[in-house]
Design a protein around this motif. Structure first.
Motif, short mmCIF file in Angstrom:
data_model
loop_
_atom_site.label_atom_id
_atom_site.label_comp_id
_atom_site.label_asym_id
_atom_site.label_seq_id
_atom_site.Cartn_x
_atom_site.Cartn_y
_atom_site.Cartn_z
N SER A 105 0.82 -1.20 0.00
CA SER A 105 0.00 0.00 0.00
C SER A 105 0.86 1.26 0.00
O SER A 105 0.59 2.22 -0.73
CB SER A 105 -0.91 0.00 1.23
N GLU A 106 1.94 1.24 0.79
CA GLU A 106 2.83 2.40 0.92
C GLU A 106 3.54 2.71 -0.40
O GLU A 106 3.71 3.88 -0.76
CB GLU A 106 3.86 2.12 2.01
N LEU A 107 3.96 1.66 -1.12
CA LEU A 107 4.76 1.86 -2.32
C LEU A 107 3.94 1.69 -3.61
O LEU A 107 4.50 1.78 -4.71
CB LEU A 107 5.93 0.86 -2.33
N PHE A 108 2.63 1.44 -3.46
CA PHE A 108 1.74 1.29 -4.61
C PHE A 108 2.20 0.16 -5.54
O PHE A 108 2.28 0.31 -6.77
CB PHE A 108 1.63 2.60 -5.41
N ILE A 109 2.52 -0.97 -4.94
CA ILE A 109 2.90 -2.16 -5.69
C ILE A 109 2.11 -3.34 -5.14
O ILE A 109 1.46 -3.23 -4.10
CB ILE A 109 4.42 -2.46 -5.60
N SER A 110 2.15 -4.47 -5.82
CA SER A 110 1.40 -5.64 -5.36
C SER A 110 2.13 -6.36 -4.23
O SER A 110 3.36 -6.21 -4.06
CB SER A 110 1.19 -6.61 -6.52
N ILE A 111 1.39 -7.16 -3.47
CA ILE A 111 2.00 -7.95 -2.40
C ILE A 111 3.01 -8.93 -2.98
O ILE A 111 4.07 -9.16 -2.41
CB ILE A 111 0.92 -8.70 -1.60
N LYS A 112 2.68 -9.50 -4.14
CA LYS A 112 3.60 -10.44 -4.79
C LYS A 112 4.92 -9.76 -5.15
O LYS A 112 6.00 -10.34 -5.00
CB LYS A 112 2.95 -11.02 -6.04
N THR A 113 4.84 -8.50 -5.59
CA THR A 113 6.05 -7.75 -5.92
C THR A 113 6.88 -7.49 -4.66
O THR A 113 8.11 -7.57 -4.68
CB THR A 113 5.70 -6.42 -6.61
N VAL A 114 6.20 -7.21 -3.57
CA VAL A 114 6.89 -7.02 -2.28
C VAL A 114 7.64 -8.29 -1.92
O VAL A 114 8.81 -8.25 -1.52
CB VAL A 114 5.90 -6.65 -1.16
N GLU A 115 6.95 -9.42 -2.04
CA GLU A 115 7.57 -10.70 -1.71
C GLU A 115 8.82 -10.95 -2.56
O GLU A 115 9.84 -11.44 -2.08
CB GLU A 115 6.56 -11.84 -1.91
N THR A 116 8.72 -10.59 -3.84
CA THR A 116 9.86 -10.77 -4.75
C THR A 116 11.04 -9.90 -4.32
O THR A 116 12.19 -10.35 -4.29
CB THR A 116 9.46 -10.41 -6.19
N HIS A 117 10.74 -8.64 -3.97
CA HIS A 117 11.80 -7.73 -3.53
C HIS A 117 12.47 -8.24 -2.25
O HIS A 117 13.69 -8.21 -2.12
CB HIS A 117 11.24 -6.33 -3.29
N VAL A 118 11.66 -8.69 -1.30
CA VAL A 118 12.20 -9.19 -0.04
C VAL A 118 13.10 -10.40 -0.28
O VAL A 118 14.19 -10.52 0.29
CB VAL A 118 11.07 -9.55 0.95
N SER A 119 12.64 -11.28 -1.15
CA SER A 119 13.43 -12.47 -1.47
C SER A 119 14.78 -12.08 -2.06
O SER A 119 15.82 -12.65 -1.70
CB SER A 119 12.66 -13.35 -2.45
N LYS A 120 14.78 -11.10 -2.96
CA LYS A 120 16.03 -10.66 -3.59
C LYS A 120 16.95 -10.00 -2.57
O LYS A 120 18.17 -10.20 -2.60
CB LYS A 120 15.72 -9.68 -4.73
N VAL A 121 16.38 -9.20 -1.67
CA VAL A 121 17.19 -8.53 -0.65
C VAL A 121 17.86 -9.55 0.26
O VAL A 121 19.07 -9.46 0.54
CB VAL A 121 16.33 -7.56 0.19
N LEU A 122 17.09 -10.53 0.71
CA LEU A 122 17.65 -11.56 1.59
C LEU A 122 18.76 -12.33 0.88
O LEU A 122 19.79 -12.64 1.49
CB LEU A 122 16.54 -12.51 2.05
N ARG A 123 18.54 -12.63 -0.40
CA ARG A 123 19.56 -13.38 -1.15
C ARG A 123 20.81 -12.55 -1.34
O ARG A 123 21.93 -13.03 -1.11
CB ARG A 123 19.00 -13.80 -2.52
N LYS A 124 20.65 -11.29 -1.73
CA LYS A 124 21.82 -10.44 -1.99
C LYS A 124 22.64 -10.18 -0.72
O LYS A 124 23.86 -10.06 -0.78
CB LYS A 124 21.37 -9.11 -2.59
N LEU A 125 21.96 -10.08 0.42
CA LEU A 125 22.66 -9.81 1.67
C LEU A 125 23.00 -11.08 2.43
O LEU A 125 23.58 -11.03 3.51
CB LEU A 125 21.80 -8.89 2.56
N GLN A 126 22.63 -12.22 1.86
CA GLN A 126 22.90 -13.52 2.48
C GLN A 126 22.30 -13.60 3.89
O GLN A 126 22.96 -14.01 4.84
CB GLN A 126 24.40 -13.81 2.50
N LEU A 127 21.04 -13.19 3.99
CA LEU A 127 20.30 -13.28 5.25
C LEU A 127 19.17 -14.28 5.05
O LEU A 127 18.79 -14.60 3.93
CB LEU A 127 19.74 -11.91 5.64
N SER A 128 18.63 -14.78 6.16
CA SER A 128 17.63 -15.85 6.02
C SER A 128 16.26 -15.50 6.60
O SER A 128 15.35 -16.30 6.50
CB SER A 128 18.16 -17.12 6.70
#
Length: 224
Positions: A186-209
């Motif tokens: 809602s804050e960024l005017f994107i879909s929940i699925k897009t949020v999930e994709t971004h979070v997944s990429k962030v965790l992978r790039k930073l090697q966090l789980s």
């Protein structure tokens, strides 16, 4: 030194370890998943082989004879002018803070222990070759602690943030502030699925789980 013909589609790898049995075993385990174009047992030989073969990834033991006694970190420093095209992935039995910090600060893109599975190592090789940073799962939190407590976090902060796109940084900040996926959407005017994709990429790039580790990462850098 073992040189072979180029085989397109496979990562070109050099193995640096002072134990011949380990090098042979690692080559057997990796099989046809990569192309091992060279190997070396010492600091000096490693630098020479790497310069001659220009691999995509160097699998590098931390403790090596030769050189001035700097081990794996010294190999990376001797090849620092090649870091744009040659990526170093430390693979060691050690998870000591001094070993991790020295080789990462020298310019290695990742650090995994020798307990890593073959499948995970192949994935780590691909990730490092693509420019990502990779750490064994159980070392991820430890690496952050090691850099933080040793005062080196400033050295890696910009590099870590540079791995994230502007949108990924926005999502990371909101996650760290406790927003739900729906609230972020809602804050960024994107879909929940897009949020999930971004979070997944962030965790992978930073090697966090997890979100917890991500929040801790952001808080340590005061970017929440």
């Amino acid at each position: 030194m073992n040189m072979s013909e180029n085989h397109p589609g496979r990562r070109r790898v050099v193995i640096v370890d002072d134990h011949g049995i380990f090098r042979s075993g690692l080559k057997a385990e990796l099989g046809d998943a990569v192309e091992v174009i060279g190997e070396a047992p010492t600091v000096d030989e490693a630098a020479q082989v790497i310069r001659e073969s220009l691999p995509e990834v160097v699998l590098l033991d931390v403790h090596l004879p030769g050189g001035t006694g700097g081990g794996g970190a010294e190999v990376v420093k001797l090849c620092r002018d090649l870091l744009e095209e040659v990526r170093f992935l430390a693979i060691s039995v050690s998870d000591e803070a001094t070993d991790v910090v020295s080789v990462i600060r020298a310019g290695a893109r990742g650090y995994v222990t020798k307990t890593i599975s073959t499948e995970e190592l192949i994935g780590a090789i691909d990730a490092v070759a693509a420019g990502d940073a990779v750490f064994s799962p159980r070392l991820a939190g430890f690496v952050l602690d090691a850099f933080g407590t040793s005062g080196l976090v400033e050295d890696v902060r910009d590099e870590e943030l540079d791995r994230l796109s502007a949108r990924e940084v926005e999502v990371m900040r909101l996650i760290a502030r406790g927003y739900t996926y729906r609230e972020i959407a809602s804050e960024l005017f994107i879909s929940i699925k897009t949020v999930e994709t971004h979070v997944s990429k962030v965790l992978r790039k930073l090697q966090l789980s997890s979100r917890h580790e991500l929040t801790r990462w952001a808080e340590q850098r005061r970017i929440v």
